[in-house]
Write a protein that holds these residues in place. Structure first.
Motif, PDB file in Angstrom:
ATOM      1  N   ILE A  59     -96.498  15.257 -12.077  1.00  0.00           N
ATOM      2  CA  ILE A  59     -95.918  13.925 -12.272  1.00  0.00           C
ATOM      3  C   ILE A  59     -94.502  14.053 -12.845  1.00  0.00           C
ATOM      4  O   ILE A  59     -93.658  13.215 -12.608  1.00  0.00           O
ATOM      5  CB  ILE A  59     -96.808  13.065 -13.208  1.00  0.00           C
TER       6      ILE A  59
ATOM      7  N   GLN B 241     -98.114  15.144  -2.036  1.00  0.00           N
ATOM      8  CA  GLN B 241     -98.919  14.027  -1.543  1.00  0.00           C
ATOM      9  C   GLN B 241     -98.607  12.755  -2.326  1.00  0.00           C
ATOM     10  O   GLN B 241     -98.525  11.666  -1.762  1.00  0.00           O
ATOM     11  CB  GLN B 241    -100.409  14.365  -1.631  1.00  0.00           C
ATOM     12  N   TYR B 242     -98.429  12.908  -3.622  1.00  0.00           N
ATOM     13  CA  TYR B 242     -98.146  11.753  -4.488  1.00  0.00           C
ATOM     14  C   TYR B 242     -96.869  11.045  -4.035  1.00  0.00           C
ATOM     15  O   TYR B 242     -96.853   9.816  -3.876  1.00  0.00           O
ATOM     16  CB  TYR B 242     -98.027  12.241  -5.934  1.00  0.00           C
TER      17      TYR B 242
ATOM     18  N   GLN C 127     -98.355  16.932  -5.950  1.00  0.00           N
ATOM     19  CA  GLN C 127     -97.117  16.185  -6.153  1.00  0.00           C
ATOM     20  C   GLN C 127     -96.517  15.773  -4.803  1.00  0.00           C
ATOM     21  O   GLN C 127     -96.030  14.657  -4.662  1.00  0.00           O
ATOM     22  CB  GLN C 127     -96.120  17.018  -6.946  1.00  0.00           C
TER      23      GLN C 127
ATOM     24  N   ASP D 225     -97.312   9.322  -0.702  1.00  0.00           N
ATOM     25  CA  ASP D 225     -98.056   8.068  -0.887  1.00  0.00           C
ATOM     26  C   ASP D 225     -97.144   6.962  -1.416  1.00  0.00           C
ATOM     27  O   ASP D 225     -97.277   5.804  -1.014  1.00  0.00           O
ATOM     28  CB  ASP D 225     -99.237   8.275  -1.845  1.00  0.00           C
TER      29      ASP D 225
END
Length: 188
Positions: A146, A5-6, A3, A9
């Protein structure tokens, strides 16, 4: 963490291509959390809302200043929120700044032992997650990395709501078992 890293990004997408969908996702996730954080720090509802909005505008305008090698998305955004709140306190001419104000105190350095424990726990969770059946791994990812609700997962995957809940429950039972077994081996 996946999460972490998400979200990093997503900020990079905002910085490089002004990706509005990435910004909306960041806004939906972080704006309420920033507002809650600011209210816990003593800001009233209106001020917390205003500062949280300001932080998100800063994200849009200055996403290129974010360096995922130096901090996570949440650390970066919460630091901006903290600094904006301090700036706001300083501008209030009628209020004297209290040097003991928690928002004005430096953030304590993390305890090395706590960081090592957290890394070890993270490694154990990653290893345990990797061993889950794919259908359980997917619902856990959607729910906890998510941030979707069980109903949203059901809608997105086409699975019945009961199946989503069962898979999450089974995954957590399996994760607990694997992690506890791994910890018991470390102790012996």
């Amino acid at each position: 963490m996946a999460q972490t890293q998400y979200f990093s990004d997503l900020i990079v997408k905002v910085a490089t291509s002004r990706d509005k969908a990435a910004f909306v996702e960041l806004f939906d996730h972080f704006a309420p959390r920033l507002k809650g954080y600011l209210m816990k720090q003593g800001a009233d509802d209106a001020v917390a809302e205003e500062v949280a909005q300001d932080v998100m505008v800063t994200l849009w305008r200055k996403a290129d200043l974010f360096d995922p090698r130096k901090s996570s998305a949440s650390t970066w955004l919460f630091r901006i929120a903290r600094n904006r709140r301090i700036d706001r306190l300083r501008r209030q001419k009628t209020a004297e700044l209290d040097p003991e104000e928690p928002a004005l105190q430096p953030t304590p350095l993390p305890d090395v032992a706590d960081e090592m424990d957290a890394r070890l726990r993270e490694e154990r969770v990653r290893a345990a997650m990797a061993s889950l059946p794919e259908e359980q791994k997917e619902v856990v990812r959607l729910a906890f990395f998510i941030g979707l609700s069980h109903s949203e997962i059901s809608d997105q995957t086409g699975l019945p709501l009961g199946t989503v809940k069962s898979r999450i429950r089974l995954a957590f039972g399996r994760l607990r078992q694997l992690i506890e077994t791994d910890e018991a081996v470390d102790v012996n």
